[in-house]
Structure formats: C-alpha cells, structure tokens
Design a protein around this motif. Structure first.
Motif, PDB file in Angstrom:
ATOM      1  N   GLY A  23     -18.386  71.430  55.493  1.00  0.00           N
ATOM      2  CA  GLY A  23     -19.507  72.297  55.135  1.00  0.00           C
ATOM      3  C   GLY A  23     -20.845  71.710  55.540  1.00  0.00           C
ATOM      4  N   PHE A  24     -21.894  72.321  55.041  1.00  0.00           N
ATOM      5  CA  PHE A  24     -23.259  71.949  55.433  1.00  0.00           C
ATOM      6  C   PHE A  24     -23.597  70.509  54.999  1.00  0.00           C
ATOM      7  CE2 PHE A  24     -27.613  72.279  53.357  1.00  0.00           C
ATOM      8  CZ  PHE A  24     -28.281  71.747  54.451  1.00  0.00           C
ATOM      9  N   GLY A  65     -21.678  68.332  53.425  1.00  0.00           N
ATOM     10  CA  GLY A  65     -20.547  67.433  53.668  1.00  0.00           C
ATOM     11  C   GLY A  65     -20.530  66.873  55.082  1.00  0.00           C
ATOM     12  N   ALA A  70     -11.101  66.669  53.606  1.00  0.00           N
ATOM     13  CA  ALA A  70     -10.170  67.728  53.184  1.00  0.00           C
ATOM     14  C   ALA A  70     -10.992  68.984  52.956  1.00  0.00           C
ATOM     15  CB  ALA A  70      -9.451  67.324  51.904  1.00  0.00           C
ATOM     16  N   ASP A  71     -10.643  70.050  53.659  1.00  0.00           N
ATOM     17  CA  ASP A  71     -11.450  71.278  53.595  1.00  0.00           C
ATOM     18  C   ASP A  71     -10.557  72.476  53.897  1.00  0.00           C
ATOM     19  OD1 ASP A  71     -13.491  73.362  54.289  1.00  0.00           O
ATOM     20  OD2 ASP A  71     -14.856  71.685  54.034  1.00  0.00           O
ATOM     21  N   TYR A  95     -11.894  75.358  54.928  1.00  0.00           N
ATOM     22  CA  TYR A  95     -12.706  76.137  55.892  1.00  0.00           C
ATOM     23  C   TYR A  95     -13.173  77.489  55.360  1.00  0.00           C
ATOM     24  CZ  TYR A  95     -10.447  72.678  58.861  1.00  0.00           C
ATOM     25  OH  TYR A  95      -9.961  71.508  59.367  1.00  0.00           O
ATOM     26  N   GLY A 130     -16.916  76.345  55.452  1.00  0.00           N
ATOM     27  CA  GLY A 130     -17.193  75.275  56.417  1.00  0.00           C
ATOM     28  C   GLY A 130     -16.512  75.553  57.743  1.00  0.00           C
ATOM     29  N   HIS A 155      -6.935  71.557  53.777  1.00  0.00           N
ATOM     30  CA  HIS A 155      -6.372  71.422  52.434  1.00  0.00           C
ATOM     31  C   HIS A 155      -7.252  72.153  51.434  1.00  0.00           C
ATOM     32  CE1 HIS A 155      -4.217  69.598  49.068  1.00  0.00           C
ATOM     33  NE2 HIS A 155      -5.404  69.468  48.489  1.00  0.00           N
ATOM     34  N   ASP A 156      -6.594  72.846  50.506  1.00  0.00           N
ATOM     35  CA  ASP A 156      -7.325  73.519  49.435  1.00  0.00           C
ATOM     36  C   ASP A 156      -7.258  72.618  48.201  1.00  0.00           C
ATOM     37  OD1 ASP A 156      -7.925  75.307  47.214  1.00  0.00           O
ATOM     38  OD2 ASP A 156      -7.786  76.894  48.723  1.00  0.00           O
ATOM     39  N   THR A 194      -7.503  73.157  45.205  1.00  0.00           N
ATOM     40  CA  THR A 194      -6.796  73.662  44.029  1.00  0.00           C
ATOM     41  C   THR A 194      -5.326  73.219  44.052  1.00  0.00           C
ATOM     42  OG1 THR A 194      -6.336  75.770  45.104  1.00  0.00           O
ATOM     43  CG2 THR A 194      -8.326  75.656  43.754  1.00  0.00           C
ATOM     44  N   LEU A 198     -17.154  67.466  47.173  1.00  0.00           N
ATOM     45  CA  LEU A 198     -18.137  68.527  47.436  1.00  0.00           C
ATOM     46  C   LEU A 198     -17.504  69.912  47.508  1.00  0.00           C
ATOM     47  CD1 LEU A 198     -19.455  65.835  48.689  1.00  0.00           C
ATOM     48  CD2 LEU A 198     -20.786  67.373  50.115  1.00  0.00           C
ATOM     49  N   ALA A 199     -16.168  69.987  47.657  1.00  0.00           N
ATOM     50  CA  ALA A 199     -15.530  71.268  47.972  1.00  0.00           C
ATOM     51  C   ALA A 199     -15.871  72.341  46.946  1.00  0.00           C
ATOM     52  CB  ALA A 199     -14.017  71.087  48.047  1.00  0.00           C
ATOM     53  N   CYS A 200     -16.539  73.369  47.388  1.00  0.00           N
ATOM     54  CA  CYS A 200     -16.928  74.519  46.557  1.00  0.00           C
ATOM     55  C   CYS A 200     -17.897  75.354  47.378  1.00  0.00           C
ATOM     56  CB  CYS A 200     -17.654  74.047  45.286  1.00  0.00           C
ATOM     57  SG  CYS A 200     -18.222  75.409  44.237  1.00  0.00           S
ATOM     58  N   ALA A 220     -21.133  77.256  48.161  1.00  0.00           N
ATOM     59  CA  ALA A 220     -22.421  76.999  47.509  1.00  0.00           C
ATOM     60  C   ALA A 220     -23.376  78.182  47.559  1.00  0.00           C
ATOM     61  CB  ALA A 220     -23.080  75.777  48.145  1.00  0.00           C
ATOM     62  N   PHE A 244     -30.421  69.902  43.863  1.00  0.00           N
ATOM     63  CA  PHE A 244     -31.328  71.067  43.892  1.00  0.00           C
ATOM     64  C   PHE A 244     -31.395  71.589  45.332  1.00  0.00           C
ATOM     65  CE2 PHE A 244     -33.748  71.226  39.798  1.00  0.00           C
ATOM     66  CZ  PHE A 244     -33.038  70.227  39.134  1.00  0.00           C
ATOM     67  N   ARG A 275     -28.373  82.258  51.850  1.00  0.00           N
ATOM     68  CA  ARG A 275     -29.352  81.484  51.077  1.00  0.00           C
ATOM     69  C   ARG A 275     -30.736  81.706  51.683  1.00  0.00           C
ATOM     70  NH1 ARG A 275     -26.121  75.903  49.903  1.00  0.00           N
ATOM     71  NH2 ARG A 275     -24.886  76.456  51.720  1.00  0.00           N
TER      72      ARG A 275
HETATM   73  N1  LIG Z   1     -26.768  73.214  49.379  1.00  0.00           N
HETATM   74  C1  LIG Z   1     -27.289  73.268  48.181  1.00  0.00           C
HETATM   75  O1  LIG Z   1     -28.461  73.656  48.016  1.00  0.00           O
HETATM   76  C2  LIG Z   1     -26.527  72.807  46.982  1.00  0.00           C
HETATM   77  C3  LIG Z   1     -27.184  72.779  45.756  1.00  0.00           C
HETATM   78  C4  LIG Z   1     -26.486  72.355  44.631  1.00  0.00           C
HETATM   79  C5  LIG Z   1     -25.175  71.929  44.738  1.00  0.00           C
HETATM   80  N2  LIG Z   1     -24.557  71.961  45.944  1.00  0.00           N
HETATM   81  C6  LIG Z   1     -23.158  71.538  46.009  1.00  0.00           C
HETATM   82  O2  LIG Z   1     -22.933  70.704  47.138  1.00  0.00           O
HETATM   83  C7  LIG Z   1     -21.641  70.966  47.697  1.00  0.00           C
HETATM   84  C8  LIG Z   1     -21.766  71.292  49.165  1.00  0.00           C
HETATM   85  O3  LIG Z   1     -22.618  72.414  49.335  1.00  0.00           O
HETATM   86  P1  LIG Z   1     -22.959  72.991  50.794  1.00  0.00           P
HETATM   87  O4  LIG Z   1     -24.317  73.553  50.725  1.00  0.00           O
HETATM   88  O5  LIG Z   1     -22.617  71.995  51.827  1.00  0.00           O
HETATM   89  O6  LIG Z   1     -21.944  74.204  50.848  1.00  0.00           O
HETATM   90  P2  LIG Z   1     -20.936  74.730  51.972  1.00  0.00           P
HETATM   91  O7  LIG Z   1     -20.446  76.050  51.511  1.00  0.00           O
HETATM   92  O8  LIG Z   1     -21.562  74.619  53.316  1.00  0.00           O
HETATM   93  O9  LIG Z   1     -19.764  73.648  51.902  1.00  0.00           O
HETATM   94  C9  LIG Z   1     -18.713  73.698  50.990  1.00  0.00           C
HETATM   95  C10 LIG Z   1     -17.440  73.238  51.694  1.00  0.00           C
HETATM   96  O10 LIG Z   1     -16.345  73.273  50.769  1.00  0.00           O
HETATM   97  C11 LIG Z   1     -15.242  73.911  51.385  1.00  0.00           C
HETATM   98  N3  LIG Z   1     -14.417  74.504  50.320  1.00  0.00           N
HETATM   99  C12 LIG Z   1     -14.741  75.539  49.498  1.00  0.00           C
HETATM  100  N4  LIG Z   1     -13.722  75.776  48.641  1.00  0.00           N
HETATM  101  C13 LIG Z   1     -12.750  74.860  48.922  1.00  0.00           C
HETATM  102  C14 LIG Z   1     -11.463  74.600  48.401  1.00  0.00           C
HETATM  103  N5  LIG Z   1     -10.946  75.325  47.392  1.00  0.00           N
HETATM  104  N6  LIG Z   1     -10.731  73.589  48.950  1.00  0.00           N
HETATM  105  C15 LIG Z   1     -11.224  72.855  49.970  1.00  0.00           C
HETATM  106  N7  LIG Z   1     -12.433  73.061  50.521  1.00  0.00           N
HETATM  107  C16 LIG Z   1     -13.187  74.058  49.994  1.00  0.00           C
HETATM  108  C17 LIG Z   1     -15.857  74.929  52.314  1.00  0.00           C
HETATM  109  O11 LIG Z   1     -14.996  75.372  53.335  1.00  0.00           O
HETATM  110  C18 LIG Z   1     -17.050  74.145  52.862  1.00  0.00           C
HETATM  111  O12 LIG Z   1     -16.704  73.379  53.985  1.00  0.00           O
HETATM  112  C19 LIG Z   1     -21.023  72.065  46.827  1.00  0.00           C
HETATM  113  O13 LIG Z   1     -20.214  71.453  45.849  1.00  0.00           O
HETATM  114  C20 LIG Z   1     -22.221  72.716  46.163  1.00  0.00           C
HETATM  115  O14 LIG Z   1     -21.886  73.276  44.933  1.00  0.00           O
HETATM  116  C21 LIG Z   1     -25.187  72.395  47.062  1.00  0.00           C
END
Ligand SMILES: NC(=O)c1ccc[n+]([C@@H]2O[C@H](COP(=O)([O-])OP(=O)(O)OC[C@H]3O[C@@H](n4cnc5c(N)ncnc54)[C@H](O)[C@@H]3O)[C@@H](O)[C@H]2O)c1
Ligand SMILES: O=C(O)[C@H]1O[C@H](OP(=O)(O)OP(=O)(O)OC[C@H]2O[C@@H](n3ccc(=O)[nH]c3=O)[C@H](O)[C@@H]2O)[C@H](O)[C@@H](O)[C@@H]1O
Length: 314
Positions: free
Chosen positions: A10-11, A13, A31-32, A34, A37, A56-57, A59, A72-74, A76, A172, A185
């Motif tokens: 992801g971003f 990560g 592990a992602d 996608y 990401g 990989h998921d 969960t 970080l997986a989630c 956002a 933040f 966003r």
């Molecule tokens: N960017 C922000 O402003 C911000 C702010 C607060 C918190 N965060 C946290 O930082 C982390 C990264 O955020 P981001 O902006 O890079 O988001 P993003 O969506 O770009 O990256 C998240 C990554 O997690 C992967 N993912 C999602 N669900 C998954 C699963 N079940 N199993 C495996 N991989 C999974 C996605 O494919 C992606 O590559 C997140 O946990 C987010 O909650 C981000």
C-alpha cells in the motif's frame, strides 16, 4: 533483522519497505492481499535476494519466522473501508489477532498503525494520547474507527497477558507519492482534479480541518517508534492544521490557478476538526515532521502527473 510488513504493497507500507530495504542488514517480507495496494509499488524490490512478497490475507493465520512486525494491513481510504465494512472489521480484529499470535509464537516485536480516527469527532483540540475519543459505535465509519480501537485493545491485552513487545502509532492524515489516484482521500482527490482540470470537490461545510503529514516524515516516525522503548500509543502527524477550503485554495494556487472549486455534500460522521498534539513524539522519540504542506504537495504533483501522463505546461 527479518521484518514482516503487512499491507506493505500500500501507500505508507511501500515507502516503509523502501526505507527498511536501504539497511543491508534487513530482510523484508511483505504480506498483502492487494485490496488497495499494488505490486507496482514494490516493483523495484521484486526479485531482490533480501525481499519476499506474499499474497496473503491477514484474516488468515500466517506462519513466518520474523523479529519485527509492522502491521499496516487495512484499507485506509473511507471509500474503501466503507465498501465492505464487515471485511474491514475482520481485517482489524481477526487480522490483528493473527499478527499478535504470530508475534507471540516467534517472540517478535509488533507495531500497529492505528489512527487519529480513534478520537472520532473530537471534543478536545488538539488531540493528545490521553483523550479517549468521541466515536459513534454504530455509524458508517465505525468498522474502521471502532475496528482500530479493538485492535489497540488486543495489542495491550497481549502485552499485559503474554508479555508481547508492542508499539502503537496513531497516524494522522498522511499524503505523498503512490497514493491511489482514485483513492477518494482529499489530497489525492484535489491533486488529481487539479491536474485533470476538473473542479475541486470541497465537501460541506469546508471549514472542517485536517493536519497533513508527508509520507517520508511518517515513515521516519514509525521506525523511531519501533526501535525505541515506548509502547505508545503515540500520535504521529503534522500539527499544521488546514480547513478543506484552505487546502483546495493551496492546491489551486500551486497546481492549477484556473481550476474551479465547488461545494459538494459530505458523508455522515465526518470529524469536524483534527490536529495532533505531538509533545509525546517529540519527547519520547525525538521526532517531529520536517516537510510543510506547501513543499510536500509539489512532490506529490510530480508523481501524479507522471502516472496520469499529463506533463506540466511551460
Ligand atoms: N494514510 C493515512 O492517512 C493513514 C492515517 C491513519 C492510519 N493509517 C493506517 O496506516 C495503514 C496504511 O495506510 P495506507 O494509507 O498506506 O493505506 P493503503 O490502503 O494504501 O494500504 C493498505 C494496504 O493493506 C492491504 N490490505 C488491506 N486489507 C488487507 C488484508 N485483509 N490482508 C492483507 N492486506 C490487506 C492493502 O491491499 C494495502 O496494500 C493502515 O493500517 C491505515 O489504517 C493511515
Ligand atoms: O488520519 C486519519 O486518522 C484518517 O484519515 C483519513 O480519513 P479522513 O480524514 O476522513 O480523510 P479524507 O477522506 O481524506 O477526508 C478529509 C476531509 O476532506 C474532505 N473531503 C474529502 C474528499 C474530497 O474530495 N473533498 C473533501 O472536502 C472530507 O469531507 C473530510 O472532511 C484516512 O483516510 C484514514 O485512513 C485515516 O485513518
């Protein structure tokens, strides 16, 4: 050091992976699944002997041998985390449980990227870590903000009950190159709209505020937190606070002075104000952000122009 980064495609990560790979003593496993990401974000490392990418998921349980886990997986972006809210909760709760189980089995230190959304629509301003928040437990954003709150609880229960070494970052709003172009966003929306010469969509009322942190500062803060001695939670963010109207005007001025700014409807439960108190990060991590919004936006513009294939005129 062998390091697992969940959500590493992801971003944030992928920028974290770049920084970790610069240290030749590190081996990095991503592990992602996608969902939000992309392999493209990691293309320079694919095939590198110190790098491994696993579809990989989180969960589902994961069996790897590592010393540190950056979890970080989630998804956002609100549009993605609201798309399948039950899956978002599973990712936050079952995903964090699985990663804590892994940390316990292999004795790894684990860092969770929590969020300023744990403060909900805050009644305290700026927000410091002792504030318990004002979160709607049944709203459309709850899958994410309550999900992250449970993830924080799980982290502390594993720490107290099993002695796991934990770190919690409350991130933040972060922006920078490699954000999904149609991510939804606000910074990515405004920059893509300005480049495409489409109106900048300021959601009502436009006076709501956010504080934007450039991604290189964020990665620096996350690594300091992981390497330091404090569990957190620690706010990592840039205290420079802007209304969404001010952000739109800044993007217009810097990127496309001809572009129109329009008002559009907002979504439910949108926090009215958000600004980190970073006293703890300064004192405990020796960290503070270096890149101002006006300096970060042009770096992101460059990346978006390249991906959208719209070069700057003149
Ligand atoms: N960017 C922000 O402003 C911000 C702010 C607060 C918190 N965060 C946290 O930082 C982390 C990264 O955020 P981001 O902006 O890079 O988001 P993003 O969506 O770009 O990256 C998240 C990554 O997690 C992967 N993912 C999602 N669900 C998954 C699963 N079940 N199993 C495996 N991989 C999974 C996605 O494919 C992606 O590559 C997140 O946990 C987010 O909650 C981000
Ligand atoms: O930093 C955080 O803690 C959280 O911030 C964001 O959530 P949010 O602040 O709602 O992010 P945006 O979707 O970028 O919205 C920011 C503000 O911009 C406004 N907005 C958004 C998009 C748009 O086109 N126009 C617009 O005015 C929204 O109404 C909102 O007030 C992230 O996406 C979450 O993952 C993260 O956890």
């Amino acid at each position: 050091m062998r390091i697992l980064v969940t959500g590493g495609a992801g971003f944030i990560g992928s920028h974290l992976v770049d920084r970790l790979m610069e240290n030749e003593k590190n081996e990095v496993i991503v592990a992602d699944n996608y969902f939000t990401g992309s392999k493209d974000n990691l293309k320079k490392w694919i095939g590198h002997p110190r790098f491994e990418l696993i579809r990989h998921d989180v969960t589902e349980p994961l069996l790897v041998e590592v010393d540190q886990i950056y979890h970080l997986a989630c998804p956002a972006s609100p549009i993605f985390y609201k798309y399948n809210p039950v899956k978002t909760i599973k990712t936050n709760v079952i995903g964090t449980l699985n990663m804590l189980g892994l940390a316990k089995r292999v004795g790894a230190r684990i860092l969770l990227t929590s969020t300023s959304e744990v403060y909900g629509d805050p009644l305290v301003h700026p927000q410091d870590e002792s504030y318990w928040g004002n979160v709607n437990p049944i709203g459309v954003r709850s899958c994410y903000d309550e999900g992250k709150r449970v993830a924080e609880t799980l982290m502390f229960d594993y720490h107290r009950q099993h002695g796991i070494e934990i770190r919690i970052a409350r991130i933040f709003n972060t922006y920078g190159p490699r954000m999904n172009i149609d991510d939804g966003r606000v910074v990515s929306n405004f920059i893509a709209q300005a480049i495409r010469n489409e109106p900048l969509t300021v959601q009502a009322p436009g006076t709501q505020t956010r504080s934007f942190c450039y991604v290189s500062d964020m990665v620096d803060g996350l690594i300091r937190l992981m390497e330091g001695e404090n569990t957190g939670p620690i706010n990592i963010g840039n205290p420079g606070e802007f209304t969404m109207m001010e952000l739109a005007e800044t993007v217009k001025e810097l990127i496309n002075p001809e572009v129109e700014i329009i008002g559009v409807e907002n979504t439910p439960d949108d926090p009215r104000q958000r600004k980190p108190d970073i006293t703890k990060a300064k004192e405990l991590l020796g960290w503070e952000p270096k890149i101002k919004l006006r300096d970060g936006l042009p770096l992101m513009e460059e990346d978006f122009r390249r991906r959208l294939e719209v070069p700057r005129e003149n």
